[in-house]
Design a protein around this motif. Sequence first.
Motif, PDB file in Angstrom:
ATOM      1  N   PRO A 176       0.830  -1.209   0.000  1.00 46.38           N
ATOM      2  CA  PRO A 176       0.000   0.000   0.000  1.00 46.38           C
ATOM      3  C   PRO A 176       0.860   1.253   0.000  1.00 46.38           C
ATOM      4  CG  PRO A 176      -0.079  -1.120   2.133  1.00 46.38           C
ATOM      5  CD  PRO A 176       0.631  -2.042   1.194  1.00 46.38           C
ATOM      6  N   GLN A 177       0.414   2.247  -0.746  1.00 48.41           N
ATOM      7  CA  GLN A 177       1.156   3.500  -0.795  1.00 48.41           C
ATOM      8  C   GLN A 177       0.196   4.667  -1.008  1.00 48.41           C
ATOM      9  OE1 GLN A 177       3.799   3.524  -4.191  1.00 48.41           O
ATOM     10  NE2 GLN A 177       2.134   3.668  -5.678  1.00 48.41           N
ATOM     11  N   LYS A 178       0.596   5.814  -0.526  1.00 48.22           N
ATOM     12  CA  LYS A 178      -0.135   7.040  -0.806  1.00 48.22           C
ATOM     13  C   LYS A 178       0.359   7.563  -2.138  1.00 48.22           C
ATOM     14  CE  LYS A 178      -1.009  11.655   1.099  1.00 48.22           C
ATOM     15  NZ  LYS A 178      -2.462  11.596   0.958  1.00 48.22           N
ATOM     16  N   PRO A 179      -0.525   7.850  -3.085  1.00 45.85           N
ATOM     17  CA  PRO A 179      -0.047   8.284  -4.403  1.00 45.85           C
ATOM     18  C   PRO A 179       0.698   9.609  -4.309  1.00 45.85           C
ATOM     19  CG  PRO A 179      -2.425   8.619  -4.205  1.00 45.85           C
ATOM     20  CD  PRO A 179      -2.000   7.826  -3.008  1.00 45.85           C
ATOM     21  N   PRO A 180       1.664   9.843  -5.196  1.00 42.96           N
ATOM     22  CA  PRO A 180       2.460  11.075  -5.153  1.00 42.96           C
ATOM     23  C   PRO A 180       1.738  12.263  -5.790  1.00 42.96           C
ATOM     24  CG  PRO A 180       3.223   9.689  -6.932  1.00 42.96           C
ATOM     25  CD  PRO A 180       2.139   8.912  -6.232  1.00 42.96           C
ATOM     26  N   TYR A 181       0.433  12.314  -5.612  1.00 42.93           N
ATOM     27  CA  TYR A 181      -0.392  13.397  -6.143  1.00 42.93           C
ATOM     28  C   TYR A 181      -1.668  13.456  -5.319  1.00 42.93           C
ATOM     29  CZ  TYR A 181      -2.409   9.285  -8.407  1.00 42.93           C
ATOM     30  OH  TYR A 181      -2.938   8.037  -8.638  1.00 42.93           O
ATOM     31  N   GLU A 182      -2.375  14.552  -5.419  1.00 43.83           N
ATOM     32  CA  GLU A 182      -3.636  14.709  -4.702  1.00 43.83           C
ATOM     33  C   GLU A 182      -4.791  14.692  -5.698  1.00 43.83           C
ATOM     34  OE1 GLU A 182      -4.045  14.879  -1.445  1.00 43.83           O
ATOM     35  OE2 GLU A 182      -1.892  14.873  -0.960  1.00 43.83           O
ATOM     36  N   VAL A 183      -5.886  14.080  -5.293  1.00 43.27           N
ATOM     37  CA  VAL A 183      -7.121  14.162  -6.083  1.00 43.27           C
ATOM     38  C   VAL A 183      -8.226  14.672  -5.166  1.00 43.27           C
ATOM     39  CG1 VAL A 183      -6.501  12.367  -7.732  1.00 43.27           C
ATOM     40  CG2 VAL A 183      -7.683  11.732  -5.637  1.00 43.27           C
ATOM     41  N   PRO A 184      -9.078  15.572  -5.660  1.00 47.38           N
ATOM     42  CA  PRO A 184     -10.105  16.163  -4.802  1.00 47.38           C
ATOM     43  C   PRO A 184     -11.226  15.196  -4.466  1.00 47.38           C
ATOM     44  CG  PRO A 184     -10.337  16.950  -7.059  1.00 47.38           C
ATOM     45  CD  PRO A 184      -9.073  16.149  -7.012  1.00 47.38           C
ATOM     46  N   ASP A 185     -11.440  14.208  -5.327  1.00 48.79           N
ATOM     47  CA  ASP A 185     -12.558  13.272  -5.153  1.00 48.79           C
ATOM     48  C   ASP A 185     -12.124  11.944  -5.760  1.00 48.79           C
ATOM     49  OD1 ASP A 185     -14.861  11.699  -5.652  1.00 48.79           O
ATOM     50  OD2 ASP A 185     -16.143  13.460  -5.607  1.00 48.79           O
ATOM     51  N   GLU A 186     -11.855  10.970  -4.902  1.00 45.73           N
ATOM     52  CA  GLU A 186     -11.316   9.705  -5.399  1.00 45.73           C
ATOM     53  C   GLU A 186     -12.289   8.993  -6.336  1.00 45.73           C
ATOM     54  OE1 GLU A 186      -8.558   6.898  -3.110  1.00 45.73           O
ATOM     55  OE2 GLU A 186     -10.555   6.039  -2.765  1.00 45.73           O
ATOM     56  N   ALA A 187     -13.566   8.986  -5.997  1.00 45.92           N
ATOM     57  CA  ALA A 187     -14.552   8.307  -6.838  1.00 45.92           C
ATOM     58  C   ALA A 187     -14.598   8.948  -8.223  1.00 45.92           C
ATOM     59  CB  ALA A 187     -15.931   8.344  -6.181  1.00 45.92           C
ATOM     60  N   PHE A 188     -14.564  10.289  -8.265  1.00 42.81           N
ATOM     61  CA  PHE A 188     -14.560  10.954  -9.571  1.00 42.81           C
ATOM     62  C   PHE A 188     -13.276  10.657 -10.327  1.00 42.81           C
ATOM     63  CE2 PHE A 188     -12.969  14.602 -12.035  1.00 42.81           C
ATOM     64  CZ  PHE A 188     -13.824  14.463 -13.119  1.00 42.81           C
ATOM     65  N   PHE A 189     -12.131  10.669  -9.648  1.00 42.58           N
ATOM     66  CA  PHE A 189     -10.855  10.378 -10.311  1.00 42.58           C
ATOM     67  C   PHE A 189     -10.909   9.025 -11.011  1.00 42.58           C
ATOM     68  CE2 PHE A 189      -6.703   8.166  -9.799  1.00 42.58           C
ATOM     69  CZ  PHE A 189      -5.987   8.870 -10.749  1.00 42.58           C
ATOM     70  N   LEU A 190     -11.378   8.001 -10.322  1.00 43.20           N
ATOM     71  CA  LEU A 190     -11.426   6.663 -10.907  1.00 43.20           C
ATOM     72  C   LEU A 190     -12.426   6.603 -12.058  1.00 43.20           C
ATOM     73  CD1 LEU A 190     -11.275   4.546  -7.626  1.00 43.20           C
ATOM     74  CD2 LEU A 190      -9.410   5.024  -9.226  1.00 43.20           C
ATOM     75  N   ARG A 191     -13.528   7.336 -11.934  1.00 45.32           N
ATOM     76  CA  ARG A 191     -14.521   7.371 -13.025  1.00 45.32           C
ATOM     77  C   ARG A 191     -13.967   8.123 -14.229  1.00 45.32           C
ATOM     78  NH1 ARG A 191     -18.470   9.726 -10.337  1.00 45.32           N
ATOM     79  NH2 ARG A 191     -18.522  11.733 -11.438  1.00 45.32           N
ATOM     80  N   PHE A 192     -13.213   9.171 -13.979  1.00 46.97           N
ATOM     81  CA  PHE A 192     -12.593   9.969 -15.036  1.00 46.97           C
ATOM     82  C   PHE A 192     -11.573   9.135 -15.810  1.00 46.97           C
ATOM     83  CE2 PHE A 192      -9.521  13.374 -16.352  1.00 46.97           C
ATOM     84  CZ  PHE A 192     -10.388  14.114 -17.140  1.00 46.97           C
ATOM     85  N   VAL A 193     -10.778   8.358 -15.077  1.00 43.98           N
ATOM     86  CA  VAL A 193      -9.823   7.456 -15.722  1.00 43.98           C
ATOM     87  C   VAL A 193     -10.566   6.448 -16.589  1.00 43.98           C
ATOM     88  CG1 VAL A 193      -8.134   5.624 -15.295  1.00 43.98           C
ATOM     89  CG2 VAL A 193      -8.059   7.725 -13.947  1.00 43.98           C
ATOM     90  N   LYS A 194     -11.627   5.875 -16.047  1.00 43.00           N
ATOM     91  CA  LYS A 194     -12.445   4.924 -16.812  1.00 43.00           C
ATOM     92  C   LYS A 194     -12.947   5.565 -18.105  1.00 43.00           C
ATOM     93  CE  LYS A 194     -16.997   2.682 -16.581  1.00 43.00           C
ATOM     94  NZ  LYS A 194     -18.197   2.461 -15.741  1.00 43.00           N
TER      95      LYS A 194
END
Length: 282
Positions: free
Chosen positions: A197-215
């Motif tokens: 497990p690691q903390k990503p080297p960047y910040e995202v304001p909304d994890e659910a949106f980030f993953l949906r955006f990538v999709k």
Amino acid sequence: MTDFRDPDALRRRAGVRGDPDRDQHFLVDDRVLDRLPGLLPDGADRSHLLEIGGGTGALTDRLLAAGDHVTVIEKDADLAGFLREEFADPVAADRLTVIEGDATDTDLPAFTASVSNLPYGASSPLAFRLLPTGRPLALMFQREFADRMVADPGTDDYGRLSVSTAHYADAEIVETVPRTAFDPQPRVDSAVVRCRPQKPPYEVPDEAFFLRFVKALFTQRRKTVRNAVRNTPHISGVADPDAVVAAADESILSQRPENLPPAEFASLARLATEHSEIGPGQ
């Protein structure tokens, strides 16, 4: 050296043969089974190990020797009952808990690490139940799925799964397992993915949106990022994709999603939340 239960003898006592149509392929190679608990990241807390898909208990037996407490989640009611009977002593000693249920929607215990030979038909939903927990993992998947989990930008296997995995963990393939290690044999080889497990080297304001955006962007993996953002608001939920494009650097917009590293997906996602309303998407 610990004298572990024989995998074939366990199956005979359980009275099961395995059923490919039900995603039942029992791991029977003692050497692979013996190695699996040791494939967790160094220093992993083994005080409460989670196993998903216990089957007839060949791996369970080894995890009991490797950890203080083991919880097994097994979907098949008959196999869950067999595990409670076969391992009655560790159950009575409160070293083993057997939960009958579907691990894709059953409440997970507060485990410290997981070692599992996952049901391959549920690889994606199970991986993304386990990765966000922030626990060390050693998980067996079909080799093709494992390759996509650890792929680098610009490679054929790189995609939504690669970015999403890297968001939660440093993942690597630590062992390839041939189909001959299973009975009945699956049609493909398998691989064990170790996840630190690691903390990503960047910040995202909304994890659910980030993953949906990538999709969303990977549905247009060979388009430019500019066109991918504009073409997928129905998936991403971005209300004003043109505003996002106007705010982004040309160095990102001219690339293809298949070449974009996770940090640049995160940068775009931040711009999207800053310059557009975000709806639920798909």
